[in-house]
Design an enzyme around this catalytic site. Structure first.
Site, PDB file in Angstrom:
ATOM      1  N   SER A  36     -23.728   9.489  45.783  1.00  0.00           N
ATOM      2  CA  SER A  36     -24.566   8.303  45.747  1.00  0.00           C
ATOM      3  C   SER A  36     -24.897   7.855  47.161  1.00  0.00           C
ATOM      4  CB  SER A  36     -23.843   7.179  45.005  1.00  0.00           C
ATOM      5  OG  SER A  36     -24.560   5.971  45.118  1.00  0.00           O
ATOM      6  N   ALA A  47      -6.435   9.403  61.095  1.00  0.00           N
ATOM      7  CA  ALA A  47      -5.462  10.207  61.820  1.00  0.00           C
ATOM      8  C   ALA A  47      -4.933  11.266  60.851  1.00  0.00           C
ATOM      9  CB  ALA A  47      -4.328   9.334  62.349  1.00  0.00           C
ATOM     10  N   LYS A  75      -3.778  13.427  68.799  1.00  0.00           N
ATOM     11  CA  LYS A  75      -2.661  12.604  68.333  1.00  0.00           C
ATOM     12  C   LYS A  75      -1.383  13.423  68.464  1.00  0.00           C
ATOM     13  CE  LYS A  75      -0.583  10.978  64.032  1.00  0.00           C
ATOM     14  NZ  LYS A  75      -0.722  10.971  62.564  1.00  0.00           N
ATOM     15  N   VAL A 199     -24.699   9.158  39.712  1.00  0.00           N
ATOM     16  CA  VAL A 199     -24.275   9.729  38.431  1.00  0.00           C
ATOM     17  C   VAL A 199     -24.182   8.595  37.419  1.00  0.00           C
ATOM     18  CG1 VAL A 199     -22.402  10.870  37.187  1.00  0.00           C
ATOM     19  CG2 VAL A 199     -23.075  11.670  39.470  1.00  0.00           C
ATOM     20  N   THR A 361      -1.393  10.406  55.869  1.00  0.00           N
ATOM     21  CA  THR A 361      -1.325  11.440  54.833  1.00  0.00           C
ATOM     22  C   THR A 361      -2.626  11.648  54.060  1.00  0.00           C
ATOM     23  OG1 THR A 361      -0.374   9.751  53.384  1.00  0.00           O
ATOM     24  CG2 THR A 361       1.161  11.262  54.475  1.00  0.00           C
ATOM     25  N   GLY A 362      -3.635  10.776  54.231  1.00  0.00           N
ATOM     26  CA  GLY A 362      -4.845  10.884  53.418  1.00  0.00           C
ATOM     27  C   GLY A 362      -5.557  12.213  53.558  1.00  0.00           C
ATOM     28  N   TYR A 453       7.874  21.305  48.790  1.00  0.00           N
ATOM     29  CA  TYR A 453       7.002  21.171  49.948  1.00  0.00           C
ATOM     30  C   TYR A 453       6.219  19.863  49.878  1.00  0.00           C
ATOM     31  CZ  TYR A 453       3.109  21.675  53.139  1.00  0.00           C
ATOM     32  OH  TYR A 453       2.190  21.436  54.130  1.00  0.00           O
TER      33      TYR A 453
END
Length: 516
Positions: A36, A47, A75, A199, A361-362, A453
């Site tokens: 969109s 980061a 970083k 959509v 973590t994204g 993991y």
């Protein structure tokens, strides 16, 4: 042959997915991405983990190809400020913990560390960061590390295959919208069909599988496998397929953020090559230095703080430079979908799951999901084992990261507000409490951390325990019988290497300016 991939939603998740699969399968796969033009991206400055370099390598991209276009910087660690007490800070660096006579150097530090700074005694990177230095020399040569940057045997491995083999000394910080824009060009040039449209409907067949999506102006778009990159909305997976969402709010209460993109003279300010997380009254503030601006935001729990108070605190924290900058308020959905792959739909990014960005973590979640989907890509038989393996892998990563983040709050010594006092008594994920009891006697190792993991080695847990200061840990009793000579020499070697590097490396800003 099953080869029609439809990605719904763009942003970082959508375009990372499209780019990766084009690089992986070339003309043998047909990819359509529909996004969109009216939905803004949540990413406000990202980061990453150091593993992200493997994504760019897989695409055949070098740093000079993409970093300038994304205002990217290096970083070397996460810097935690005021989590123990006001004025205190420590680093969680991208640097393996050294081992001496079978014991991690942190163990020797607990027994007889040279100073009260475990991070500077056990690692080189914290002093490099404090000096605002680049991990590369002006000629591009990488910092002297026990790592072969071009080793052939390390090429083409997934993140989980790399863990334990290497620790690259830095990750990246970049402007998420600019990376999405760069990857849009990359993917479209290689044959991805890009449709900008809304959509309006997700069509299901009699089995409950997706048969297509109906758009406002381009009609029906059909494929074999559909990837949901629609963010917290979860348009395909959660709304159309009604996949349940598992909330993490009982253990991670931060559910809101307010962000600012603050233009700054980075030459005058200097670049501290790390992401900083500064503890606040009801959460923490991130600081991500980029080329030309600083990305910053306050992550907080609305049960303890109002959006207005959060924005006011953030603006005061940044200072006058934030005066005319528009704030972006974000409501975060913390947790994960029960399954991220259901029928012929796979959710990647925020639609799959999200935890607060305390350890960056994204992008890691996105990268891991893409790699796993490529590994388990289906054929016409739609073998359910492929879905089960994928879902297990994604769930393990998110559940493991959840444990790691909860540890931060439980281990933080700070207790000056109700928010921080509650953090010590809040429910923990199953088995974390038992792990902590073990770590009080023996520092974390591969046998006692989360068993699947999740991107974090044992030394990451050591850094949090030793840095936060709220959980008392002790050296291994066996060290009372061990000769400390080798450990003393290792501490001395770290001091010597730190001195040599801080004398030789250029300032981080100067390195990027020289590459321009």
């Amino acid at each position: 042959m099953l080869n029609r991939l439809v990605i719904v939603g763009g942003g970082t998740a959508g375009w990372m997915t499209a780019s990766y699969f084009k690089a992986a399968f070339g003309d043998r796969i047909d990819i359509t991405l529909v996004e969109s033009g009216n939905v803004g991206a949540v990413g406000v400055g990202e980061a990453t983990f150091s593993d992200i370099r493997h994504f760019f390598e897989f695409l055949g991209l070098k740093e000079k190809d993409w970093m300038p276009a994304c205002n990217a910087t290096y970083k070397l660690a996460v810097r935690f400020e005021n989590w123990r007490e006001e004025g205190h800070y420590f680093y969680h660096p991208f640097e393996q913990m050294r081992s001496v006579n079978g014991f991690p150097l942190a163990d020797w530090w607990l027994k007889a560390g040279p100073t009260d700074r475990f991070d500077k005694d056990c690692f080189v990177m914290p002093s490099v960061i404090d000096a605002g230095l680049s991990p590369r020399h002006l000629d591009g040569k990488l910092i002297d590390q026990p790592f072969d940057e071009g080793a052939d045997e390390m090429q083409g491995l997934t993140m989980s295959e790399h863990q334990g083999k290497t620790q690259f000394p830095y990750a990246y910080q970049f402007e998420a919208a600019l990376l999405a824009k760069y990857l849009t060009t990359y993917a479209v040039e290689r044959g991805v069909k890009h449709i900008t449209d809304d959509v309006k409907k997700v069509n299901l067949d009699e089995r409950g599988w997706i048969s297509g999506v109906t758009t406002a102006e381009h009609g029906d778009i059909e494929g074999d496998l559909y990837v949901d990159c629609t963010g917290f909305r979860g348009l395909l997976l959660n709304q159309a397929l009604e996949t349940p969402f598992i909330s993490f709010a009982d253990t991670l209460p931060n559910d809101s953020a307010v962000a600012l993109q603050v233009p700054m003279d980075m030459q005058a300010r200097g670049i501290l090559p790390c992401t900083t997380a500064t503890a606040q009254e009801a959460g923490w503030i991130w600081t991500i230095p980029l080329m030309g601006r600083v990305g910053t935001g306050y992550v907080y729990a609305k049960d303890y703080l109002s959006p207005e108070e959060a924005e006011r605190t953030l603006r005061e924290f940044v200072g006058p430079a934030a005066a005319d900058v528009e704030a972006n308020h974000i409501k975060m959905r913390i947790g994960r979908s029960e399954n991220s792959w259901v029928n012929n739909c796979v959710a990647i990014g925020l639609s799959s799951g999200f935890v607060e960005p305390l350890e960056s973590t994204g992008i890691f979640f996105i990268h891991h999901a893409i790699e796993q989907l490529a590994k388990h890509f289906p054929d016409e038989s739609w073998n359910p084992v492929q879905r089960r393996l994928y879902n297990d892998s994604v769930a393990h990563v998110m559940d493991g990261i959840r444990e790691f983040l909860v540890l931060h709050y439980h281990a933080a010594k700070r207790n000056d507000t109700q928010y921080w006092r509650d953090a010590k008594t809040r429910r923990m994920p199953d088995e974390l409490a038992a792990r902590i009891e073990k770590w009080k006697t023996q520092l974390p190792d591969s046998e006692t951390i989360y068993p699947y993991y999740h991107g974090l080695p044992p030394y990451s847990y050591m850094c949090v325990l030793l840095g936060m200061g709220g959980i008392e840990v002790q050296a291994s009793p066996a060290l009372a019988l061990a000769d400390p000579g080798a450990a003393e020499r290792e501490f001395a070697a770290i001091r010597d290497k730190t001195r040599r590097l801080t004398e030789a490396l250029p300032k981080a800003y100067d390195y990027f300016a020289a590459q321009a």
